[in-house]
Design a protein around this motif. Sequence first.
Motif, PDB file in Angstrom:
ATOM      1  N   CYS A  60     -25.297  22.884 -26.024  1.00 18.56           N
ATOM      2  CA  CYS A  60     -26.230  23.984 -25.741  1.00 18.56           C
ATOM      3  C   CYS A  60     -27.610  23.642 -26.262  1.00 18.56           C
ATOM      4  O   CYS A  60     -27.751  23.003 -27.310  1.00 18.56           O
ATOM      5  CB  CYS A  60     -25.727  25.263 -26.407  1.00 18.56           C
ATOM      6  N   VAL A  61     -28.634  24.085 -25.552  1.00 19.73           N
ATOM      7  CA  VAL A  61     -30.010  23.943 -26.010  1.00 19.73           C
ATOM      8  C   VAL A  61     -30.702  25.297 -25.847  1.00 19.73           C
ATOM      9  O   VAL A  61     -30.345  26.084 -24.973  1.00 19.73           O
ATOM     10  CB  VAL A  61     -30.721  22.801 -25.228  1.00 19.73           C
ATOM     11  N   ALA A  62     -31.660  25.551 -26.751  1.00 25.66           N
ATOM     12  CA  ALA A  62     -32.336  26.855 -26.742  1.00 25.66           C
ATOM     13  C   ALA A  62     -33.815  26.685 -26.457  1.00 25.66           C
ATOM     14  O   ALA A  62     -34.401  25.628 -26.708  1.00 25.66           O
ATOM     15  CB  ALA A  62     -32.167  27.520 -28.102  1.00 25.66           C
ATOM     16  N   THR A  63     -34.435  27.747 -25.958  1.00 27.57           N
ATOM     17  CA  THR A  63     -35.891  27.795 -25.874  1.00 27.57           C
ATOM     18  C   THR A  63     -36.324  29.233 -26.102  1.00 27.57           C
ATOM     19  O   THR A  63     -35.533  30.161 -25.965  1.00 27.57           O
ATOM     20  CB  THR A  63     -36.396  27.252 -24.510  1.00 27.57           C
ATOM     21  N   GLY A  64     -37.582  29.398 -26.481  1.00 25.44           N
ATOM     22  CA  GLY A  64     -38.078  30.741 -26.761  1.00 25.44           C
ATOM     23  C   GLY A  64     -38.441  30.899 -28.225  1.00 25.44           C
ATOM     24  O   GLY A  64     -38.708  29.902 -28.916  1.00 25.44           O
ATOM     25  N   GLN A  65     -38.426  32.127 -28.671  1.00 24.11           N
ATOM     26  CA  GLN A  65     -38.880  32.453 -30.029  1.00 24.11           C
ATOM     27  C   GLN A  65     -37.932  31.833 -31.066  1.00 24.11           C
ATOM     28  O   GLN A  65     -36.851  32.350 -31.331  1.00 24.11           O
ATOM     29  CB  GLN A  65     -38.915  33.970 -30.186  1.00 24.11           C
ATOM     30  N   GLY A  66     -38.385  30.718 -31.647  1.00 22.06           N
ATOM     31  CA  GLY A  66     -37.514  29.923 -32.509  1.00 22.06           C
ATOM     32  C   GLY A  66     -36.977  30.678 -33.707  1.00 22.06           C
ATOM     33  O   GLY A  66     -35.825  30.468 -34.110  1.00 22.06           O
ATOM     34  N   GLU A  67     -37.791  31.557 -34.265  1.00 21.42           N
ATOM     35  CA  GLU A  67     -37.342  32.292 -35.446  1.00 21.42           C
ATOM     36  C   GLU A  67     -36.068  33.078 -35.125  1.00 21.42           C
ATOM     37  O   GLU A  67     -35.157  33.182 -35.953  1.00 21.42           O
ATOM     38  CB  GLU A  67     -38.446  33.256 -35.913  1.00 21.42           C
ATOM     39  N   ASP A  68     -36.014  33.616 -33.907  1.00 26.43           N
ATOM     40  CA  ASP A  68     -34.853  34.442 -33.551  1.00 26.43           C
ATOM     41  C   ASP A  68     -33.658  33.616 -33.094  1.00 26.43           C
ATOM     42  O   ASP A  68     -32.531  34.117 -33.075  1.00 26.43           O
ATOM     43  CB  ASP A  68     -35.278  35.478 -32.496  1.00 26.43           C
ATOM     44  N   VAL A  69     -33.907  32.376 -32.746  1.00 26.12           N
ATOM     45  CA  VAL A  69     -32.791  31.461 -32.454  1.00 26.12           C
ATOM     46  C   VAL A  69     -32.158  31.006 -33.771  1.00 26.12           C
ATOM     47  O   VAL A  69     -30.926  30.973 -33.916  1.00 26.12           O
ATOM     48  CB  VAL A  69     -33.283  30.241 -31.636  1.00 26.12           C
ATOM     49  N   ILE A  70     -33.014  30.705 -34.746  1.00 25.84           N
ATOM     50  CA  ILE A  70     -32.507  30.245 -36.052  1.00 25.84           C
ATOM     51  C   ILE A  70     -31.638  31.328 -36.694  1.00 25.84           C
ATOM     52  O   ILE A  70     -30.578  31.045 -37.254  1.00 25.84           O
ATOM     53  CB  ILE A  70     -33.694  29.888 -36.984  1.00 25.84           C
ATOM     54  N   ARG A  71     -32.090  32.586 -36.594  1.00 23.87           N
ATOM     55  CA  ARG A  71     -31.383  33.720 -37.190  1.00 23.87           C
ATOM     56  C   ARG A  71     -29.902  33.785 -36.816  1.00 23.87           C
ATOM     57  O   ARG A  71     -29.099  34.319 -37.560  1.00 23.87           O
ATOM     58  CB  ARG A  71     -32.029  35.015 -36.661  1.00 23.87           C
TER      59      ARG A  71
END
Length: 345
Positions: free
Chosen positions: A251-262
């Motif tokens: 899986c890979v993510a994009t967007g507001q990184g702070e909320d992905v880290i959470r």
Amino acid sequence: MFNRRSFVKRLGMLTAGASVQSLAAGVEKPFLPTKAPIVISTWDAGLEANVPAWAILEKGGHALDAVEQGVRLTEDSINCCVGLGANPDRDGHVTLDACIMDHEHNCGAVAFLERIKHPISVARRVMEKTPHVMLVGEGAQQFALSEGFPLESSKLSPAAEAAYANWLQQSQYKSPTINRENNQGHGPFAPNRLANGEWNHDTIGMLALDKQGNLSGSCTTSGAGFKMRGRIGDSPIIGAGLFVDNEVGACVATGQGEDVIRVAGASTVVGLMRAGKTPQQACAEVIQRIIKIKKDRAKDIQVAFLAISNRGEVGSFAIHPGFSFAYRDSNRNELIKASSWFKVS
Ligand code: SD4
């Protein structure tokens, strides 16, 4: 458009444990498992990035080489949102983050890297040549130089220079909003750019499944434009911006990184896949977790996940419309619109 009443109602459904399947309609077209090789990558820039990746995969090359070479093309483009041509931080410096992971849990990352053109390749060297997973800042730059990567100019690209001058007029010292402003306005086939010409995203993530059945992933970004100096998002963080587990998927993510880290985004998606969810269901479930955490602040952020199983099944889900991903296998080569929690009104 965001409607508080319907949002609260949907949030209530989540709290009541509504099934993910009923909420996640799926990508626009069904993605049944396809024969490897496959490469997928985030946003419209992924279409071009998939070309060198596909050239490697088609010949029977390794997924790891494909995901490195694919995103290097995006890093190279001085007119794009990723790499040294991208928007700087508040102090006027472009700082880059990247990570890479292979089918054996080998991984490498760099963050807060300046004046080096290909952070993804430095990340790969960290993985292959050091006992560490992540190097940051000056140390990452020193390592890159010692590995023969040239030190590039610190001059901003003309587009970034103009965007920075524009930003300086107000210099609002507030946290950046990533991928949000434009996602109602652009269809999946238009370049993801704002009306003023700025890019609406700063990242490319790529996942590949090679002919041997092995998965790898890469993610590279300039992070949020006009971020605080030293800010690092999810993209270089293994488990947040990217995760690969060859027994299950990636899986890979994009967007507001702070909320992905959470929510330890990418690894949580893969963990749900291990527990039996499809990539689509897993992406949707983690997006819903973020929405539940953010409550009505979810309307202000964009996050999207893109995932693939080790059988070649693909899924994606975003908070808001406007996220698209590029898909390539031996039969298809196209940009696909992802499903989202909020719909265009
Ligand atoms: C970050 N996740 O630095 C990245 C930004 C991004 O398209 O994905 N932009 O938080």
